[in-house]
Write a protein that holds these residues in place. Structure first.
Motif, PDB file in Angstrom:
ATOM      1  N   GLU A  97       0.830  -1.201   0.000  1.00  0.00           N
ATOM      2  CA  GLU A  97       0.000   0.000   0.000  1.00  0.00           C
ATOM      3  C   GLU A  97       0.870   1.259   0.000  1.00  0.00           C
ATOM      4  O   GLU A  97       0.604   2.221  -0.727  1.00  0.00           O
ATOM      5  CB  GLU A  97      -0.909  -0.006   1.225  1.00  0.00           C
ATOM      6  CG  GLU A  97      -1.790   1.230   1.365  1.00  0.00           C
ATOM      7  CD  GLU A  97      -2.576   1.215   2.660  1.00  0.00           C
ATOM      8  OE1 GLU A  97      -3.640   0.582   2.684  1.00  0.00           O
ATOM      9  OE2 GLU A  97      -2.121   1.820   3.650  1.00  0.00           O
ATOM     10  N   MET A  98       1.920   1.265   0.812  1.00  0.00           N
ATOM     11  CA  MET A  98       2.823   2.413   0.847  1.00  0.00           C
ATOM     12  C   MET A  98       3.437   2.662  -0.524  1.00  0.00           C
ATOM     13  O   MET A  98       3.480   3.802  -1.015  1.00  0.00           O
ATOM     14  CB  MET A  98       3.945   2.163   1.861  1.00  0.00           C
ATOM     15  CG  MET A  98       3.521   1.999   3.294  1.00  0.00           C
ATOM     16  SD  MET A  98       4.973   1.589   4.305  1.00  0.00           S
ATOM     17  CE  MET A  98       4.189   0.816   5.725  1.00  0.00           C
ATOM     18  N   LEU A  99       3.938   1.600  -1.138  1.00  0.00           N
ATOM     19  CA  LEU A  99       4.599   1.734  -2.437  1.00  0.00           C
ATOM     20  C   LEU A  99       3.640   2.231  -3.516  1.00  0.00           C
ATOM     21  O   LEU A  99       3.993   3.095  -4.334  1.00  0.00           O
ATOM     22  CB  LEU A  99       5.194   0.393  -2.853  1.00  0.00           C
ATOM     23  CG  LEU A  99       6.398  -0.090  -2.025  1.00  0.00           C
ATOM     24  CD1 LEU A  99       6.644  -1.576  -2.235  1.00  0.00           C
ATOM     25  CD2 LEU A  99       7.651   0.707  -2.389  1.00  0.00           C
ATOM     26  N   GLN A 100       2.411   1.712  -3.501  1.00  0.00           N
ATOM     27  CA  GLN A 100       1.434   2.116  -4.510  1.00  0.00           C
ATOM     28  C   GLN A 100       1.010   3.573  -4.312  1.00  0.00           C
ATOM     29  O   GLN A 100       0.905   4.336  -5.279  1.00  0.00           O
ATOM     30  CB  GLN A 100       0.209   1.203  -4.453  1.00  0.00           C
ATOM     31  CG  GLN A 100       0.475  -0.223  -4.908  1.00  0.00           C
ATOM     32  CD  GLN A 100       0.910  -0.301  -6.361  1.00  0.00           C
ATOM     33  OE1 GLN A 100       0.388   0.400  -7.219  1.00  0.00           O
ATOM     34  NE2 GLN A 100       1.875  -1.162  -6.641  1.00  0.00           N
ATOM     35  N   CYS A 101       0.756   3.962  -3.059  1.00  0.00           N
ATOM     36  CA  CYS A 101       0.338   5.350  -2.801  1.00  0.00           C
ATOM     37  C   CYS A 101       1.478   6.324  -3.089  1.00  0.00           C
ATOM     38  O   CYS A 101       1.247   7.428  -3.594  1.00  0.00           O
ATOM     39  CB  CYS A 101      -0.142   5.498  -1.356  1.00  0.00           C
ATOM     40  SG  CYS A 101      -1.737   4.704  -1.034  1.00  0.00           S
ATOM     41  N   ALA A 102       2.718   5.919  -2.779  1.00  0.00           N
ATOM     42  CA  ALA A 102       3.866   6.771  -3.092  1.00  0.00           C
ATOM     43  C   ALA A 102       4.001   6.954  -4.592  1.00  0.00           C
ATOM     44  O   ALA A 102       4.301   8.055  -5.080  1.00  0.00           O
ATOM     45  CB  ALA A 102       5.137   6.169  -2.506  1.00  0.00           C
ATOM     46  N   LYS A 103       3.778   5.874  -5.327  1.00  0.00           N
ATOM     47  CA  LYS A 103       3.836   5.952  -6.789  1.00  0.00           C
ATOM     48  C   LYS A 103       2.802   6.948  -7.313  1.00  0.00           C
ATOM     49  O   LYS A 103       3.107   7.789  -8.175  1.00  0.00           O
ATOM     50  CB  LYS A 103       3.586   4.567  -7.383  1.00  0.00           C
ATOM     51  CG  LYS A 103       3.372   4.563  -8.884  1.00  0.00           C
ATOM     52  CD  LYS A 103       2.835   3.227  -9.378  1.00  0.00           C
ATOM     53  CE  LYS A 103       2.387   3.307 -10.825  1.00  0.00           C
ATOM     54  NZ  LYS A 103       1.748   2.045 -11.276  1.00  0.00           N
ATOM     55  N   LYS A 333      -2.174   8.645   4.606  1.00  0.00           N
ATOM     56  CA  LYS A 333      -1.475   9.772   5.232  1.00  0.00           C
ATOM     57  C   LYS A 333      -0.637  10.509   4.196  1.00  0.00           C
ATOM     58  O   LYS A 333      -0.584  11.742   4.177  1.00  0.00           O
ATOM     59  CB  LYS A 333      -0.585   9.260   6.374  1.00  0.00           C
ATOM     60  CG  LYS A 333      -1.280   8.369   7.372  1.00  0.00           C
ATOM     61  CD  LYS A 333      -2.484   9.039   8.002  1.00  0.00           C
ATOM     62  CE  LYS A 333      -3.131   8.177   9.071  1.00  0.00           C
ATOM     63  NZ  LYS A 333      -3.696   6.905   8.567  1.00  0.00           N
ATOM     64  N   LEU A 334       0.013   9.747   3.333  1.00  0.00           N
ATOM     65  CA  LEU A 334       0.820  10.380   2.292  1.00  0.00           C
ATOM     66  C   LEU A 334      -0.072  11.089   1.283  1.00  0.00           C
ATOM     67  O   LEU A 334       0.278  12.162   0.768  1.00  0.00           O
ATOM     68  CB  LEU A 334       1.684   9.330   1.593  1.00  0.00           C
ATOM     69  CG  LEU A 334       2.757   9.873   0.650  1.00  0.00           C
ATOM     70  CD1 LEU A 334       3.833  10.602   1.436  1.00  0.00           C
ATOM     71  CD2 LEU A 334       3.393   8.739  -0.154  1.00  0.00           C
ATOM     72  N   ILE A 335      -1.222  10.513   0.990  1.00  0.00           N
ATOM     73  CA  ILE A 335      -2.158  11.141   0.053  1.00  0.00           C
ATOM     74  C   ILE A 335      -2.602  12.498   0.580  1.00  0.00           C
ATOM     75  O   ILE A 335      -2.670  13.491  -0.163  1.00  0.00           O
ATOM     76  CB  ILE A 335      -3.377  10.238  -0.180  1.00  0.00           C
ATOM     77  CG1 ILE A 335      -2.944   8.918  -0.816  1.00  0.00           C
ATOM     78  CG2 ILE A 335      -4.401  10.923  -1.076  1.00  0.00           C
ATOM     79  CD1 ILE A 335      -4.041   7.882  -0.901  1.00  0.00           C
ATOM     80  N   ARG A 457      -7.741  12.466  -2.551  1.00  0.00           N
ATOM     81  CA  ARG A 457      -7.867  12.577  -3.996  1.00  0.00           C
ATOM     82  C   ARG A 457      -8.141  11.206  -4.600  1.00  0.00           C
ATOM     83  O   ARG A 457      -7.842  10.165  -4.011  1.00  0.00           O
ATOM     84  CB  ARG A 457      -6.595  13.168  -4.597  1.00  0.00           C
ATOM     85  CG  ARG A 457      -5.393  12.238  -4.608  1.00  0.00           C
ATOM     86  CD  ARG A 457      -4.241  12.932  -5.311  1.00  0.00           C
ATOM     87  NE  ARG A 457      -3.141  12.006  -5.502  1.00  0.00           N
ATOM     88  CZ  ARG A 457      -2.078  12.291  -6.216  1.00  0.00           C
ATOM     89  NH1 ARG A 457      -1.976  13.460  -6.811  1.00  0.00           N
ATOM     90  NH2 ARG A 457      -1.102  11.426  -6.350  1.00  0.00           N
ATOM     91  N   SER A 458      -8.715  11.176  -5.766  1.00  0.00           N
ATOM     92  CA  SER A 458      -9.095   9.917  -6.398  1.00  0.00           C
ATOM     93  C   SER A 458      -7.848   9.177  -6.864  1.00  0.00           C
ATOM     94  O   SER A 458      -6.984   9.752  -7.523  1.00  0.00           O
ATOM     95  CB  SER A 458     -10.012  10.171  -7.596  1.00  0.00           C
ATOM     96  OG  SER A 458     -11.198  10.786  -7.161  1.00  0.00           O
TER      97      SER A 458
END
Length: 607
Positions: A97-103, A333-335, A457-458
């Protein structure tokens, strides 16, 4: 990297005010109301606080440097190890999840790495979760009795049934892991076991069930020599019931690998791998480590029995990969930070003026609370310096610009400072008057995550829910459901509409937690291994599940693959096992979609 590591240390000193003058202003402000506060304790504590060096970005960098050196990013395969170095234990789905959201947040082409700032955010938030103790979410679909207790259908145990310490479940013929490894090891350790493969027959079904219920540890191996369809479903159900499960998973090798002498296609390889991945995510979500080899798993089995501990208590020293708080979403959180950054970056330059950062996102948070502002200001000199890596005290904030990665590092540093300020605040409150104590609630609220109220965001992953209040739905549509229209006005969530990931990440699992009825449709046009595994787990959790299960027919063609008779038997065996399991648990099972949907509508109307 040097600039990034010290940016947070410097971020505070340039806008800091003298601590003593802050205390005086607070005194003066209160004198106009005729009230006096004893702030001597606060002043003393702040002086101590401002001279203390707290862990934060510097601590993260120290661990980071030990693992990857001075590089500004860490490859995906080393992320979990780096968390472990900090005594943080996310699940594989959380890391995914972290890697995908960071991407998504960085608009990268791949999810192959995390930057230093991104890792700082995730590490800080995970540490805060450990400190605060985030409870496991309760599924809205959980079946409760009139007293609010969880409903469980129990089956009477036969008297005189011998009890075994270990039940050996999972992959069967042609595998030989039981005879070659497990049984000799258990015998040498003096551990009793039940081997369901030894002399299996229909008349032994009840004996196997009783042995499974009585066993202290359920030892399951899902190997890559068979499809293990029923084994995956069974293990998922057991983990949902929170029995002591030791699970070993051997990943499939790739397309072309032979099962029962037949090479598997690329599509089947993906389906089988997805089933294994789903099982691992479900098990880790319960805090249970998943093993890669049988000897280590057997050693841990012996320890669990010898020390009478839970499987979740196993650690790295036991050659287990521990998992802690796997249910907590972290990617959102990153989003939120990305949205905050973009909102302030009106020119789309990719950089922010540091003065604007503090004016809009830090100082405003404390504007209404002068004493909290005092604590915050006293922490800033050390914070910005940590991220910048150099002393820039004489440079105006307006001349300093930060990119998103540096912005993340600054926020992570201040989160660490807030944690210490919260502890100081609690100690000061104990020495203050009742009037002073009356401010506890609003001040504590002010310390919550900045920008947490911003909409997410979407993302292709699907929108993560902020709370149950605004994301509750009547029905979760699992399995192979497409273009479903509800004429009853029920709200529903269909993961097929969103481009969901290949793992059950916490953000996505929340959609199931916030649904009252879970409908799983296992059609005759798909293998549906991951869906059957997911359904079995939530049946084990005691949730309100409805099943529609359709058997595959001879000469079935799935995509471009024509199923062999052996494959057909394997996947239908899984469907029959799931249906039998559901019937034992009182879960309605249909083979017609319309009947299943009508059952769901009736369940929702009775709620």
């Amino acid at each position: 990297m040097e600039r990034l590591v010290c940016l947070a240390r410097r971020s505070s000193s340039l806008v800091a005010v003298d601590a003593r003058s802050c205390v005086s202003s607070v005194r003066h402000s209160d004198s106009r109301t005729g009230r006096t506060w004893n702030v001597t304790a606060l002043e003393d504590q702040v002086n101590v606080l401002s001279t203390h060096t707290y862990p934060g970005v510097r601590e993260v960098y120290s661990v980071w440097y030990g693992r990857v050196g001075t590089t500004s990013y860490i490859p995906s395969e080393k992320v979990q190890q780096l968390f472990n170095d900090m005594q943080l234990f996310p699940s594989k789905s959380q890391v995914y999840e972290m890697l995908q959201c960071a991407k998504e947040c960085a608009n990268r082409n791949s999810a192959a790495y995390l930057t230093f700032g991104e890792f700082c955010i995730f590490a800080t938030e995970l540490k805060r979760c450990y400190e605060r103790g985030i409870p496991r979410p309760v599924q809205l679909s959980k079946l409760l009795d009139r007293d609010g207790q969880e409903k469980r259908r129990t089956r009477k145990m036969s008297k005189g049934m011998p009890k075994y310490e270990v039940f050996l479940g999972g992959s069967c013929n042609p595998t030989t892991w039981r005879q070659d490894v497990a049984i000799p090891t258990l015998k040498s350790l003096g551990i009793t076991y039940y081997n369901p493969v030894a002399h299996w027959g229909p008349e032994l079904i009840e004996l196997e069930y009783q042995a499974k219920q009585n066993a202290a540890v359920l030892f399951f191996v899902i190997d890559n020599q068979t499809r293990s369809v029923a084994g995956m479903i069974e293990a998922a159900h057991i983990s949902g019931r929170r029995q002591k499960l030791i699970l070993v998973i051997h990943p499939y090798q790739g397309p072309g690998q032979k099962i029962w002498g037949e090479p598997i296609s690329e599509d089947e390889f993906e389906d089988l791998s997805l089933g294994q991945t789903m099982l691992q995510d479900l098990v880790e979500r319960q805090g249970i480590p998943v093993f890669e080899n049988i000897p280590s798993a057997l050693s841990c089995t012996a320890k669990v029995l010898r020390d009478n501990i839970g499987v979740h208590e196993l650690g790295l020293k036991d050659f287990a990969q521990p998992v802690k708080m796997a249910h907590v979403p972290l990617g959102d959180k990153l989003i939120k930070l990305r949205e905050a950054f973009d909102a302030l970056d009106t020119t789309n330059s990719g950089e922010l003026c540091l003065a604007d950062v503090f004016e809009h996102y830090f100082l405003a948070l404390y504007a209404s609370f002068p004493i909290l502002s005092l604590l915050f200001q006293s922490l800033k000199p050390m914070s910005l310096q940590r991220v910048l890596g150099r002393d820039v005290r004489d440079i105006p904030l307006e001349q300093l610009r930060v990119n998103f990665d540096e912005f993340c590092a600054i926020v992570a540093e201040f989160k660490c400072c807030e944690s210490e300020a919260r502890k100081l605040w609690d100690s000061v409150l104990a020495k203050t008057t009742r009037l002073f104590q009356a401010l506890v609630t609003p001040l504590n609220r002010a310390l919550e995550w900045a920008l947490s109220s911003r909409p997410l965001r979407s993302l292709p992953l699907g929108s993560p829910p902020n709370s149950q209040s605004n994301c509750v739905r009547d029905v979760y549509l699992g399995g192979s459901i497409e273009n479903t229209t509800w004429k009853s006005g029920l709200t529903f969530f269909n993961p097929q509409v969103c481009q969901w990931s290949k793992r059950l990440i916490p953000i996505e699992a929340a959609a199931m937690d916030n649904s009252y009825v879970l409908l799983f449709v296992i059609t005759d046009s798909s293998r549906s291994l991951a869906s059957m595994t997911l359904a079995a787990h939530y049946i084990g959790l005691g949730c309100n599940v409805v099943l529609c299960v359709q058997l595959l027919v001879e000469d079935s063609i799935l995509g471009s693959d024509k199923l062999s008779m052996l494959a057909l038997k394997d996947y239908n065996r899984g469907r029959m096992y799931l249906s039998d399991l559901a019937n034992r648990e009182g879960v309605p099972v249909f083979d017609d979609m319309t009947e299943a949907v009508n059952c769901v509508i009736q369940k929702c109307s009775r709620r």
